[in-house]
Design a protein around this motif. Structure first.
Motif, PDB file in Angstrom:
ATOM      1  N   THR A   2      45.629  49.302 113.291  1.00 34.07           N
ATOM      2  CA  THR A   2      46.268  48.375 112.368  1.00 34.07           C
ATOM      3  C   THR A   2      45.211  47.528 111.698  1.00 34.07           C
ATOM      4  N   THR A   3      45.372  47.286 110.406  1.00 33.96           N
ATOM      5  CA  THR A   3      44.449  46.448 109.657  1.00 33.96           C
ATOM      6  C   THR A   3      45.182  45.211 109.159  1.00 33.96           C
ATOM      7  N   GLU A   4      44.584  44.067 109.355  1.00 29.76           N
ATOM      8  CA  GLU A   4      45.108  42.819 108.798  1.00 29.76           C
ATOM      9  C   GLU A   4      44.044  42.250 107.880  1.00 29.76           C
ATOM     10  N   THR A   5      44.456  41.736 106.726  1.00 32.18           N
ATOM     11  CA  THR A   5      43.537  41.167 105.758  1.00 32.18           C
ATOM     12  C   THR A   5      43.939  39.723 105.494  1.00 32.18           C
ATOM     13  N   PHE A   6      42.972  38.818 105.561  1.00 31.72           N
ATOM     14  CA  PHE A   6      43.227  37.399 105.329  1.00 31.72           C
ATOM     15  C   PHE A   6      42.428  36.962 104.105  1.00 31.72           C
ATOM     16  N   VAL A   7      43.114  36.570 103.047  1.00 31.73           N
ATOM     17  CA  VAL A   7      42.438  36.206 101.806  1.00 31.73           C
ATOM     18  C   VAL A   7      42.715  34.780 101.337  1.00 31.73           C
ATOM     19  N   THR A   8      43.653  34.106 101.956  1.00 27.11           N
ATOM     20  CA  THR A   8      43.959  32.734 101.559  1.00 27.11           C
ATOM     21  C   THR A   8      42.873  31.813 102.091  1.00 27.11           C
ATOM     22  N   ALA A   9      42.226  31.077 101.186  1.00 24.53           N
ATOM     23  CA  ALA A   9      41.129  30.195 101.577  1.00 24.53           C
ATOM     24  C   ALA A   9      41.614  29.100 102.516  1.00 24.53           C
ATOM     25  N   GLY A  10      40.758  28.780 103.488  1.00 24.61           N
ATOM     26  CA  GLY A  10      41.049  27.710 104.420  1.00 24.61           C
ATOM     27  C   GLY A  10      41.107  28.193 105.853  1.00 24.61           C
ATOM     28  N   GLN A  11      41.314  27.244 106.739  1.00 26.64           N
ATOM     29  CA  GLN A  11      41.341  27.527 108.177  1.00 26.64           C
ATOM     30  C   GLN A  11      42.747  27.918 108.611  1.00 26.64           C
ATOM     31  N   ALA A  12      42.834  28.881 109.519  1.00 31.47           N
ATOM     32  CA  ALA A  12      44.124  29.342 110.038  1.00 31.47           C
ATOM     33  C   ALA A  12      43.930  29.876 111.459  1.00 31.47           C
ATOM     34  N   ILE A  13      45.033  30.273 112.074  1.00 22.69           N
ATOM     35  CA  ILE A  13      44.999  30.787 113.448  1.00 22.69           C
ATOM     36  C   ILE A  13      45.630  32.172 113.484  1.00 22.69           C
ATOM     37  N   TRP A  14      44.977  33.085 114.196  1.00 24.64           N
ATOM     38  CA  TRP A  14      45.485  34.434 114.410  1.00 24.64           C
ATOM     39  C   TRP A  14      45.861  34.564 115.876  1.00 24.64           C
ATOM     40  N   THR A  15      47.053  35.081 116.148  1.00 25.91           N
ATOM     41  CA  THR A  15      47.496  35.323 117.515  1.00 25.91           C
ATOM     42  C   THR A  15      47.265  36.793 117.842  1.00 25.91           C
ATOM     43  N   CYS A  16      46.532  37.051 118.907  1.00 28.73           N
ATOM     44  CA  CYS A  16      46.224  38.421 119.306  1.00 28.73           C
ATOM     45  C   CYS A  16      47.504  39.104 119.814  1.00 28.73           C
ATOM     46  N   PRO A  17      47.885  40.230 119.212  1.00 28.77           N
ATOM     47  CA  PRO A  17      49.104  40.933 119.627  1.00 28.77           C
ATOM     48  C   PRO A  17      49.006  41.549 121.026  1.00 28.77           C
ATOM     49  N   THR A  18      50.143  41.766 121.639  1.00 32.40           N
ATOM     50  CA  THR A  18      50.221  42.434 122.931  1.00 32.40           C
ATOM     51  C   THR A  18      49.592  43.823 122.828  1.00 32.40           C
ATOM     52  N   GLY A  19      48.833  44.199 123.833  1.00 32.67           N
ATOM     53  CA  GLY A  19      48.211  45.522 123.875  1.00 32.67           C
ATOM     54  C   GLY A  19      46.864  45.607 123.194  1.00 32.67           C
ATOM     55  N   VAL A  20      46.414  44.540 122.541  1.00 34.98           N
ATOM     56  CA  VAL A  20      45.123  44.553 121.850  1.00 34.98           C
ATOM     57  C   VAL A  20      44.076  43.900 122.743  1.00 34.98           C
ATOM     58  N   SER A  21      42.955  44.601 122.973  1.00 36.45           N
ATOM     59  CA  SER A  21      41.888  44.043 123.800  1.00 36.45           C
ATOM     60  C   SER A  21      40.552  43.946 123.066  1.00 36.45           C
ATOM     61  N   THR A  22      40.411  44.665 121.949  1.00 38.25           N
ATOM     62  CA  THR A  22      39.213  44.547 121.123  1.00 38.25           C
ATOM     63  C   THR A  22      39.617  44.585 119.647  1.00 38.25           C
ATOM     64  N   VAL A  23      38.809  43.943 118.836  1.00 36.74           N
ATOM     65  CA  VAL A  23      39.006  43.983 117.389  1.00 36.74           C
ATOM     66  C   VAL A  23      37.658  44.266 116.727  1.00 36.74           C
ATOM     67  N   ALA A  24      37.717  44.794 115.539  1.00 35.77           N
ATOM     68  CA  ALA A  24      36.548  44.929 114.679  1.00 35.77           C
ATOM     69  C   ALA A  24      36.868  44.122 113.430  1.00 35.77           C
ATOM     70  N   PHE A  25      35.888  43.428 112.889  1.00 37.66           N
ATOM     71  CA  PHE A  25      36.183  42.649 111.697  1.00 37.66           C
ATOM     72  C   PHE A  25      34.990  42.596 110.761  1.00 37.66           C
ATOM     73  N   ALA A  26      35.295  42.308 109.505  1.00 38.06           N
ATOM     74  CA  ALA A  26      34.294  42.115 108.471  1.00 38.06           C
ATOM     75  C   ALA A  26      34.616  40.798 107.776  1.00 38.06           C
ATOM     76  N   LEU A  27      33.587  40.052 107.444  1.00 36.60           N
ATOM     77  CA  LEU A  27      33.753  38.755 106.798  1.00 36.60           C
ATOM     78  C   LEU A  27      32.957  38.709 105.503  1.00 36.60           C
ATOM     79  N   TRP A  28      33.544  38.074 104.488  1.00 36.96           N
ATOM     80  CA  TRP A  28      32.869  37.823 103.221  1.00 36.96           C
ATOM     81  C   TRP A  28      32.938  36.336 102.937  1.00 36.96           C
ATOM     82  N   GLY A  29      31.815  35.719 102.580  1.00 37.37           N
ATOM     83  CA  GLY A  29      31.804  34.310 102.183  1.00 37.37           C
ATOM     84  C   GLY A  29      32.319  34.181 100.751  1.00 37.37           C
TER      85      GLY A  29
END
Length: 106
Positions: A2-29
């Motif tokens: 599953t891929t989630e994309t966050f594009v709204t500027a600012g600080q937020a919170i992500w809740t880790c879903p059940t069954g997920v133990s690792t994530v991969a992510f990419a960040l752009w300033g």
């Protein structure tokens, strides 16, 4: 996968879903805003792109909350230097961050 994309500027919170133990992510300033010049025949410089970084395997705990920040793009201006782009980070500003782009000059 599953891929989630966050594009709204600012600080937020992500809740880790059940069954997920690792994530991969990419960040752009956020990109820097272009500068402007009051003389019509002499334009200002463009802003720089924001930084980029990626993390292939990051251990997370299902149900846990993770804070992140999406950097704001710097606004372009006239007759002055632009504004730098904002920093993007995961967990906190020291765990994993990428810089915003520098501002364009006059």
């Amino acid at each position: 996968m599953t891929t989630e994309t966050f594009v709204t500027a600012g600080q937020a919170i992500w809740t880790c879903p059940t069954g997920v133990s690792t994530v991969a992510f990419a960040l752009w300033g956020g990109g820097g805003g272009g500068g402007g010049n009051a003389v019509a025949s002499d334009g200002g410089g463009g802003g720089a792109a924001g930084g980029y970084g990626q993390f292939a395997t990051y251990t997370v705990v299902a149900g846990s909350l993770y804070t992140y920040n999406v950097g704001t793009g710097g606004p372009g201006v006239t007759s002055a230097a632009g504004t730098a782009g904002g920093v993007t980070w995961w967990r906190d500003a020291t765990t994993f961050q990428v810089p915003g782009g520098t501002a364009g000059k006059v």
